[in-house]
Design a protein around this motif. Structure first.
Motif, PDB file in Angstrom:
ATOM      1  N   PHE A 182     -44.764 -20.941 -58.592  1.00 20.47           N
ATOM      2  CA  PHE A 182     -44.882 -22.369 -58.283  1.00 20.47           C
ATOM      3  C   PHE A 182     -44.366 -22.641 -56.873  1.00 20.47           C
ATOM      4  CE2 PHE A 182     -44.106 -23.331 -63.066  1.00 20.47           C
ATOM      5  CZ  PHE A 182     -45.432 -23.078 -63.339  1.00 20.47           C
ATOM      6  N   GLU A 183     -43.156 -22.128 -56.608  1.00 20.44           N
ATOM      7  CA  GLU A 183     -42.555 -22.352 -55.298  1.00 20.44           C
ATOM      8  C   GLU A 183     -43.351 -21.662 -54.199  1.00 20.44           C
ATOM      9  OE1 GLU A 183     -40.092 -24.445 -54.806  1.00 20.44           O
ATOM     10  OE2 GLU A 183     -40.039 -24.835 -56.943  1.00 20.44           O
ATOM     11  N   ALA A 184     -43.786 -20.428 -54.440  1.00 14.79           N
ATOM     12  CA  ALA A 184     -44.531 -19.689 -53.422  1.00 14.79           C
ATOM     13  C   ALA A 184     -45.816 -20.426 -53.043  1.00 14.79           C
ATOM     14  CB  ALA A 184     -44.849 -18.278 -53.924  1.00 14.79           C
ATOM     15  N   ALA A 185     -46.542 -20.925 -54.053  1.00 14.34           N
ATOM     16  CA  ALA A 185     -47.797 -21.629 -53.779  1.00 14.34           C
ATOM     17  C   ALA A 185     -47.543 -22.949 -53.061  1.00 14.34           C
ATOM     18  CB  ALA A 185     -48.537 -21.882 -55.095  1.00 14.34           C
ATOM     19  N   GLN A 186     -46.540 -23.713 -53.511  1.00 10.56           N
ATOM     20  CA  GLN A 186     -46.252 -24.991 -52.865  1.00 10.56           C
ATOM     21  C   GLN A 186     -45.798 -24.804 -51.428  1.00 10.56           C
ATOM     22  OE1 GLN A 186     -42.677 -27.875 -53.478  1.00 10.56           O
ATOM     23  NE2 GLN A 186     -44.216 -28.489 -54.994  1.00 10.56           N
ATOM     24  N   LEU A 187     -44.960 -23.813 -51.198  1.00 14.04           N
ATOM     25  CA  LEU A 187     -44.450 -23.590 -49.853  1.00 14.04           C
ATOM     26  C   LEU A 187     -45.539 -23.088 -48.918  1.00 14.04           C
ATOM     27  CD1 LEU A 187     -40.996 -22.041 -50.776  1.00 14.04           C
ATOM     28  CD2 LEU A 187     -41.441 -24.331 -49.895  1.00 14.04           C
ATOM     29  N   SER A 247     -48.200 -35.505 -57.837  1.00 15.74           N
ATOM     30  CA  SER A 247     -47.113 -35.656 -58.805  1.00 15.74           C
ATOM     31  C   SER A 247     -47.623 -36.162 -60.143  1.00 15.74           C
ATOM     32  CB  SER A 247     -46.048 -36.609 -58.256  1.00 15.74           C
ATOM     33  OG  SER A 247     -45.488 -36.110 -57.060  1.00 15.74           O
ATOM     34  N   TRP A 248     -48.579 -37.075 -60.125  1.00 22.27           N
ATOM     35  CA  TRP A 248     -49.178 -37.531 -61.376  1.00 22.27           C
ATOM     36  C   TRP A 248     -49.959 -36.405 -62.049  1.00 22.27           C
ATOM     37  CZ3 TRP A 248     -47.527 -41.528 -63.851  1.00 22.27           C
ATOM     38  CH2 TRP A 248     -47.006 -42.634 -63.157  1.00 22.27           C
ATOM     39  N   ALA A 249     -50.617 -35.559 -61.238  1.00 21.34           N
ATOM     40  CA  ALA A 249     -51.356 -34.429 -61.814  1.00 21.34           C
ATOM     41  C   ALA A 249     -50.402 -33.412 -62.445  1.00 21.34           C
ATOM     42  CB  ALA A 249     -52.208 -33.761 -60.731  1.00 21.34           C
ATOM     43  N   VAL A 250     -49.228 -33.203 -61.836  1.00 21.29           N
ATOM     44  CA  VAL A 250     -48.223 -32.308 -62.408  1.00 21.29           C
ATOM     45  C   VAL A 250     -47.801 -32.801 -63.791  1.00 21.29           C
ATOM     46  CG1 VAL A 250     -45.793 -31.623 -62.223  1.00 21.29           C
ATOM     47  CG2 VAL A 250     -47.328 -31.320 -60.278  1.00 21.29           C
ATOM     48  N   PHE A 254     -51.494 -23.730 -67.202  1.00 21.12           N
ATOM     49  CA  PHE A 254     -50.744 -23.127 -66.098  1.00 21.12           C
ATOM     50  C   PHE A 254     -51.446 -23.309 -64.766  1.00 21.12           C
ATOM     51  CE2 PHE A 254     -50.291 -19.415 -63.311  1.00 21.12           C
ATOM     52  CZ  PHE A 254     -48.930 -19.441 -63.064  1.00 21.12           C
ATOM     53  N   TRP A 255     -52.746 -23.015 -64.708  1.00 22.09           N
ATOM     54  CA  TRP A 255     -53.429 -23.010 -63.419  1.00 22.09           C
ATOM     55  C   TRP A 255     -53.590 -24.418 -62.864  1.00 22.09           C
ATOM     56  CZ3 TRP A 255     -53.291 -18.595 -61.163  1.00 22.09           C
ATOM     57  CH2 TRP A 255     -53.278 -17.437 -61.924  1.00 22.09           C
ATOM     58  N   THR A 256     -53.828 -25.390 -63.728  1.00 19.32           N
ATOM     59  CA  THR A 256     -53.886 -26.780 -63.259  1.00 19.32           C
ATOM     60  C   THR A 256     -52.521 -27.224 -62.747  1.00 19.32           C
ATOM     61  OG1 THR A 256     -55.576 -27.229 -64.940  1.00 19.32           O
ATOM     62  CG2 THR A 256     -54.545 -29.131 -63.886  1.00 19.32           C
ATOM     63  N   PHE A 257     -51.478 -26.870 -63.483  1.00 14.59           N
ATOM     64  CA  PHE A 257     -50.119 -27.195 -63.056  1.00 14.59           C
ATOM     65  C   PHE A 257     -49.820 -26.550 -61.707  1.00 14.59           C
ATOM     66  CE2 PHE A 257     -45.568 -26.945 -62.824  1.00 14.59           C
ATOM     67  CZ  PHE A 257     -45.093 -28.059 -63.499  1.00 14.59           C
ATOM     68  N   LEU A 258     -50.211 -25.289 -61.535  1.00 13.87           N
ATOM     69  CA  LEU A 258     -49.956 -24.578 -60.285  1.00 13.87           C
ATOM     70  C   LEU A 258     -50.658 -25.257 -59.109  1.00 13.87           C
ATOM     71  CD1 LEU A 258     -48.754 -22.067 -58.863  1.00 13.87           C
ATOM     72  CD2 LEU A 258     -50.893 -20.877 -59.386  1.00 13.87           C
ATOM     73  N   ALA A 259     -51.906 -25.670 -59.307  1.00 12.89           N
ATOM     74  CA  ALA A 259     -52.644 -26.341 -58.230  1.00 12.89           C
ATOM     75  C   ALA A 259     -51.997 -27.674 -57.869  1.00 12.89           C
ATOM     76  CB  ALA A 259     -54.100 -26.540 -58.658  1.00 12.89           C
ATOM     77  N   GLY A 286     -48.902 -16.265 -66.760  1.00 17.01           N
ATOM     78  CA  GLY A 286     -49.331 -17.229 -67.755  1.00 17.01           C
ATOM     79  C   GLY A 286     -49.417 -16.691 -69.158  1.00 17.01           C
ATOM     80  N   GLY A 287     -48.836 -15.495 -69.421  1.00 16.43           N
ATOM     81  CA  GLY A 287     -48.971 -14.976 -70.758  1.00 16.43           C
ATOM     82  C   GLY A 287     -47.815 -14.141 -71.247  1.00 16.43           C
ATOM     83  N   ALA A 288     -46.587 -14.551 -71.079  1.00 10.64           N
ATOM     84  CA  ALA A 288     -45.430 -13.788 -71.525  1.00 10.64           C
ATOM     85  C   ALA A 288     -45.137 -14.075 -72.974  1.00 10.64           C
ATOM     86  CB  ALA A 288     -44.225 -14.120 -70.658  1.00 10.64           C
TER      87      ALA A 288
END
Length: 485
Positions: free
Chosen positions: A43-48, A82-85, A91-96, A429-431
Motif C-alpha cells: 500500500f505504502e510503496a504504491a502510494q509513495l 479517500s471515499w474510494a478507499v 484488495f486491488w481496488t483498495f490498492l488503486a 492478497g491471499g495469506a
C-alpha cells in the motif's frame, strides 16, 4: 500572514489525519482484505510511487498557475480517492484508491512556497519561513495524533464495520477543500514556462520499472535473474532523464539547482529520511500487533493501544518540529539538521537490542521522533532558502519527491524482508489466517536500514556550507531575475 497560516494549519491538520488514521488499523485492514502482514507494505510503496510522480508536476504547476489553485486540485483528487478507499470491495481496488490518495503529499511544499512568496522580500524572510514551517508541521503532527487515537477507538467501538471507520478521513479531506477555497488567498507572482512532459515520461518509466522490479522480487524471489534485469533497466532510465533535464530551459527537475552545495545534501537527506519516516510505519504497526505468546516477539497490542504508542511517537515529532526554529537561534540551521538526522539514526538502531517491551519501544520512538519532527519542518524551508525565487515550489516539492521515492523503495524492500517463509506461496492478497506474522529477522533488518540511512543523512548534511539556509544580508538578498545571490 497569521490568518493565512491559521487556515493552512487546518490543511495540515487534515494531512496529519490522513497520515495517522490508518496506521493503527493496518492489521484490521489486512484481515478485512485477507492479505499477509507483509503485503501491507505494498500500500505504502504504491502510494509513495504515485506521490513521487505527482509532486514535481503539481509543484511546477503551482509555480506556473498559483499554489492555492493546485492545492484545490490536489485536495479534490485526494478526497475522491479517500471515499474510494472507504468502500473498496477487494484488495486491488483498495490498492488503486490508496495509491491515488498520495496527491496529498504536495500540500506542505505548496504551502511553504505560498508563505515564502509573501515574505521573501523581507530581511528575515528565511527565518519567518522556518517558523511558519514549524507551526504547519506542528499542526500536521497534532492531526496525526488525533487521527491515530480516533481510528483506534473507532475500530474497537465499531468492530466488524471497517468501511464505516474508513469514512472519517474522507469526510476530513472533503471539509479541507472548503477551507482552502474560502480561507486561503492565492500566492503572488508566477513563474514562466510549461510542464516538462518528456522529463515526466522518463521519470515515470524509471520509477515504475524500479518499483515493478521490487514487486517481482517479492513475488518470484531473488533467484529469478530477469527481475534484476527489470530493476537495472529502471535505474538505467535515469541516465537519459538527467541528460534531458540538463538540456531543458524549463525542466521538471532542475538538475543544475540540485548541484548546489547547499541543495544536494538536503535532497539526499530527504530521500534517506523517507526510508524511516514513510517506509517504517507499517512494520511498526504490525510488530506492535504481533502476539509474543504465539510468535515469541512483538508487543501484542490491540488497535486502540497501538494508537496510543503512535500518539507518543507523534508527540515527539511535534516537539522536534516546534524546537527546530528555537534551536536554530542558538545553532546554525546546518548543525540543527545534522543533529536531527543523527537522532533518527540512533533511535532506530536502538531497536536492534531494545524491542522486547513497550517501554523500550517508546524510548526508541521518542528519540527518532524528535529528530524526524525537526527534519519534517526543516527540509522544505531549507530547500526554499537554497533555491532561486522562481523555483521555490520546485525545490520544496523535490524534498517531498525524494522523500517519497525513498519511502516507496523502502516499503517495497521492507515488504520483501517481512515476508515469512510460511506465507511465501500465498501471494499478494491471499495469506492464510494462521500464517500472517512476519519474521523477527525481517523487523531487525528494517530497523537496521532505517538507522544506517539516518546516520548517512547526518554525514551528508555535514558537507553543507557552514552558513547555508541563514538569512542573507538585506542588500544582497535578491539578485537579477529573482535569483538568490
Amino acid at each position: 500572514m497569521r490568518r493565512i497560516i491559521a487556515f493552512l494549519c487546518l490543511v495540515e491538520l487534515t494531512s496529519g489525519i490522513l497520515q495517522g488514521y490508518y496506521t493503527p488499523i493496518l492489521t484490521d485492514i489486512a484481515r478485512h482484505l485477507g492479505i499477509h502482514d507483509a503485503d501491507v507494505n505494498w500500500f505504502e510503496a504504491a502510494q509513495l510511487t504515485v506521490s513521487a510522480l505527482a509532486v514535481p508536476v503539481l509543484a511546477k504547476l503551482g509555480d506556473l498557475y498559483g499554489h492555492r489553485r493546485i492545492l484545490l486540485v490536489s485536495t479534490a483528487l485526494t478526497a475522491a480517492a479517500s471515499w474510494a478507499v472507504a468502500f473498496a470491495p477487494d484488495f486491488w481496488t483498495f490498492l488503486a484508491a490508496w495509491s491515488l490518495q498520495g496527491f496529498y503529499v504536495v500540500w506542505l511544499p505548496l504551502e511553504i512556497a505560498l508563505v515564502f512568496s509573501r515574505v521573501h522580500g523581507r530581511p528575515d524572510g528565511a527565518a519567518l519561513t522556518r517558523r511558519a514551517a514549524g507551526v504547519l508541521v506542528g499542526a500536521l503532527e497534532f492531526g496525526v495524533i488525533a487521527g491515530a487515537l480516533a481510528s483506534g477507538a473507532l475500530a474497537e467501538a465499531l468492530a466488524g464495520q471497517l468501511p464505516l471507520v474508513l469514512t472519517v478521513p474522507a469526510l476530513a479531506v472533503t471539509a479541507c477543500w472548503f477551507v482552502i477555497r474560502f480561507g486561503v488567498p492565492e500566492s503572488a507572482g508566477r513563474a514562466a514556462g510549461r510542464v516538462d512532459t518528456q522529463g515526466l515520461a522518463l521519470l515515470a518509466v524509471g520509477l515504475l520499472l524500479v518499483t515493478s522490479g521490487l514487486t517481482l522480487v517479492r513475488l518470484n524471489g531473488p533467484g529469478a535473474w530477469w527481475v534484476w534485469a527489470v530493476l537495472a533497466a529502471g535505474v538505467a532510465v535515469f541516465v537519459p532523464f538527467v541528460r534531458v533535464e540538463l538540456r531543458k530551459e524549463d525542466p521538471l527537475v532542475d538538475i543544475r539547482m540540485l548541484r548546489s552545495p547547499a541543495m544536494w545534501p538536503v535532497q539526499l537527506t530527504a530521500g534517506l529520511f523517507g526510508v524511516s519516516v514513510l517506509g517504517a510505519q507499517a512494520p511498526l504497526s504490525t510488530f506492535a500487533r504481533t502476539d509474543p505468546g504465539t510468535y515469541g516477539y512483538g508487543l501484542g497490542l490491540r488497535s486502540g493501544q497501538v494508537s496510543i504508542i503512535i500518539g507518543v511517537y507523534v508527540l515527539a515529532l511535534l516537539a522536534g518540529a516546534l524546537l527546530y526554529p528555537l534551536v536554530t537561534r542558538r545553532l546554525t540551521p546546518r548543525l540543527t539538521l545534522v543533529g536531527a538526522a543523527a537522532l533518527v539514526g540512533i533511535g532506530y538502531l536502538l531497536f536492534l537490542p531494545l524491542h522486547s517491551s513497550l517501554a523500550e519501544t517508546l524510548v526508541n520512538m521518542a528519540i527518532a521522533g524528535v529528530g524526524s519532527g525537526a527534519l519534517v519542518a526543516a527540509l522544505p524551508s531549507a530547500a526554499a532558502a537554497a533555491a532561486p525565487l522562481n523555483r521555490t515550489a520546485m525545490a520544496t516539492g523535490l524534498t517531498n519527491t525524494t522523500k517519497t521515492i525513498g519511502g516507496a523503495f523502502a516499503s517495497a524492500v521492507f515488504g520483501i524482508a517481512l515476508l515469512s517463509h510460511a506465507a511465501a506461496d500465498a501471494g499478494v492478497g491471499g495469506a492464510d489466517a494462521g500464517q500472517t506474522a512476519a519474521p523477527l529477522a525481517g523487523y531487525l533488518l528494517v530497523w537496521a536500514i532505517c538507522g544506517v540511512t539516518g546516520l548517512a543523512a547526518a554525514a551528508a548534511l555535514a558537507l553543507v556550507p557552514r552558513l547555508a539556509f541563514s538569512d542573507p544580508a538585506p542588500e544582497a538578498a535578491v539578485g537579477p531575475a529573482g535569483a538568490r545571490t
